[in-house]
Design an enzyme around this catalytic site. Structure first.
Site, PDB file in Angstrom:
ATOM      1  NE  ARG A 354      -3.323   2.600   2.592  1.00  0.00           N
ATOM      2  CZ  ARG A 354      -4.235   2.913   3.513  1.00  0.00           C
ATOM      3  NH1 ARG A 354      -4.662   1.984   4.350  1.00  0.00           N
ATOM      4  NH2 ARG A 354      -4.707   4.141   3.604  1.00  0.00           N
ATOM      5  NE  ARG A 363      -7.469   4.679   0.328  1.00  0.00           N
ATOM      6  CZ  ARG A 363      -7.804   5.154   1.529  1.00  0.00           C
ATOM      7  NH1 ARG A 363      -8.352   4.355   2.420  1.00  0.00           N
ATOM      8  NH2 ARG A 363      -7.643   6.425   1.802  1.00  0.00           N
ATOM      9  CG  ASP A 366      -8.251   1.607   4.294  1.00  0.00           C
ATOM     10  OD1 ASP A 366      -7.211   1.658   4.974  1.00  0.00           O
ATOM     11  OD2 ASP A 366      -9.300   2.201   4.611  1.00  0.00           O
ATOM     12  CG  ASP A 368      -9.895   1.350   8.393  1.00  0.00           C
ATOM     13  OD1 ASP A 368      -8.655   1.389   8.474  1.00  0.00           O
ATOM     14  OD2 ASP A 368     -10.572   2.227   7.812  1.00  0.00           O
TER      15      ASP A 368
END
Length: 440
Positions: A354, A363, A366, A368
């Site tokens: 990334r 990106r 990602d 999270d």
């Protein structure tokens, strides 16, 4: 954004492996530094009596083996002569044996002369950070019957092992160490952390034991966003080392044996927790990046990829001058702790290469960590629940699709009222490894 600015899309290949091994076979290796300049303990155990006492304390705290070193391998450490190294390790090893220690003891050295006298003093293993490149060291290992800890880059571990076997060392006496802390950068250590579970599984299938030393390494500070104290690093060491043990790493070299023992016990007996993870990509081919991320999550030890929400194509959030995103949320049922899970997600992003060009910018992947059970946590690197969990439509919608009555640890329900960013454009079927449409 040109495609060439990012690495290729296939950055993780899923191999079917057992989800968690029997942790009762894991060996904790206690570190005994008989040095005045160790980064981890500042020379507290350089005197033989102190080193012997410390070794006994490590065994009492849960270590099953000891690793005695007389020369610091930290960056910038002053080299010592072979005579000085021998003068440090021999009294400690001999004293431990005289004190009745029957547990395995290895000497941490890349000098064949030191290894020879240490074995004569009672050591039964050699931990060579140079990977047994010295033919004389390989011959000593073969003729002495010593156990061998072979440190090398993961790409050449098998080559180093083959050289030992050709010299006459049997495979059951070889432990392979991919070399945390000896890579080119801290980011390389983080990527190595993400690769090690599969590496350990493959080596185990070939009959090799695996040996890792994450303990107090500087990359832990990079992962968690601060210059952590040694006590904080010990906690992070235990949680991250336990992840690798669950994947099949057999030997964990640590400074804090008690903390490592407690974390292994917790992992073996803890009930699974529900964790939600958001996935997003806006670099083509978006679906391949998401497929790789899902495969990575599916392969995590002590973890089940329980469900995947539909795929949502959305407008970008916060930084609008970029392509649309593909997003989803998955539910994990996991025994891994929240810090360990966060570290694995960070490692996956680095494995994907990334590139963070702009805040909230494009990106390829990602990942999270949105929430973890009822945990409320606020540190420099990790806040749980995620502080933006309620304001992004591409998170709220898939999360509510998975759990319509999703509630925060405070008891408050997640609603659409706070949605302000990342409006939904299209919705596609749920994505799981092997079940993703070719294109959308």
């Amino acid at each position: 954004m040109a495609r060439a600015d990012f690495p290729g899309p296939v950055w993780f290949q899923d191999d079917p492996e057992p989800k968690m091994v029997d942790l009762s076979a894991t060996r904790i290796v206690g570190v005994v530094n008989v040095t005045p300049d160790s980064f981890s303990d500042g020379g507290r155990y350089k005197a033989p009596d102190a080193a012997i006492r410390h070794g006994l304390e490590l065994l009492e705290a849960g270590a099953g083996e000891l690793d005695v070193g007389g020369e610091s391998t930290r960056p910038g450490a002053t080299p010592v002569s072979v005579a000085e190294e021998c003068a440090r390790v021999v009294p400690a090893i001999g004293g431990l044996r005289a004190a009745g220690v029957t547990a395995p003891i290895s000497v941490d050295t890349f000098h064949v002369e030191t290894a020879r006298v240490a074995l004569d003093a009672g050591a039964d293993g050699v931990n060579d950070v140079s990977g047994f490149c010295d033919a004389e060291m390989r011959e000593l290992a073969a003729t002495s019957g010593a156990r061998c800890v072979v440190m090398a880059d993961s790409d050449v571990l098998r080559v180093r092992a083959a050289a030992l076997e050709q010299a006459g060392v049997t495979r059951e006496r070889i432990m392979l160490d991919p070399g945390f802390g000896f890579t080119a950068s801290r980011d390389d250590d983080i990527r190595l952390f993400g690769q090690t579970p599969q590496l350990a599984a493959r080596l185990r299938a070939e009959g090799y034991a695996t040996y890792v030393g994450l303990s107090r390494k500087r990359f832990l500070s990079t992962l968690f966003g601060d210059d952590r104290s040694l006590a904080d690093r010990d906690q992070a060491t235990a949680e991250l080392s336990a992840v690798l043990a669950a994947a099949g790493v057999t030997h964990l070299r640590v400074h804090d044996a008690a903390g490592m023992h407690a974390e292994l016990q917790r992992l073996a007996s803890a009930p699974p927790q529900i964790a939600y993870v958001a996935l997003g990509s806006n670099v083509e081919p978006r679906e391949d990046h998401l497929r790789a991320a899902l495969s990575f999550l599916k392969a995590l030890p002590a973890t089940t990829l329980a469900a995947s929400a539909p795929l949502y194509v959305s407008e970008p959030a916060y930084y609008s001058d970029q392509p649309t995103f593909c997003n989803t949320v998955v539910r994990l049922d996991t025994r891994l702790g929240p810090r360990a899970l966060f570290a694995l997600l960070q490692a996956a992003e680095r494995l994907a290469g990334r590139v963070k060009i702009a805040l909230n910018g494009p990106r390829n992947i990602d990942l999270d960590l949105l929430s973890y059970g009822d945990v409320i946590l606020k540190t420099e690197a990790l806040t749980l629940p995620h502080p933006r969990i309620a304001e992004r439509a591409f998170v709220v919608e898939p999360l509510l699709a998975l759990e319509p009555d999703y509630r925060f640890p405070t008891g408050a329900r997640l609603t659409r009222d706070a949605e302000a960013y990342g409006a939904i454009i299209e919705v596609h079927p749920a994505l799981l490894p092997g079940g993703m449409p070719d294109r959308f």
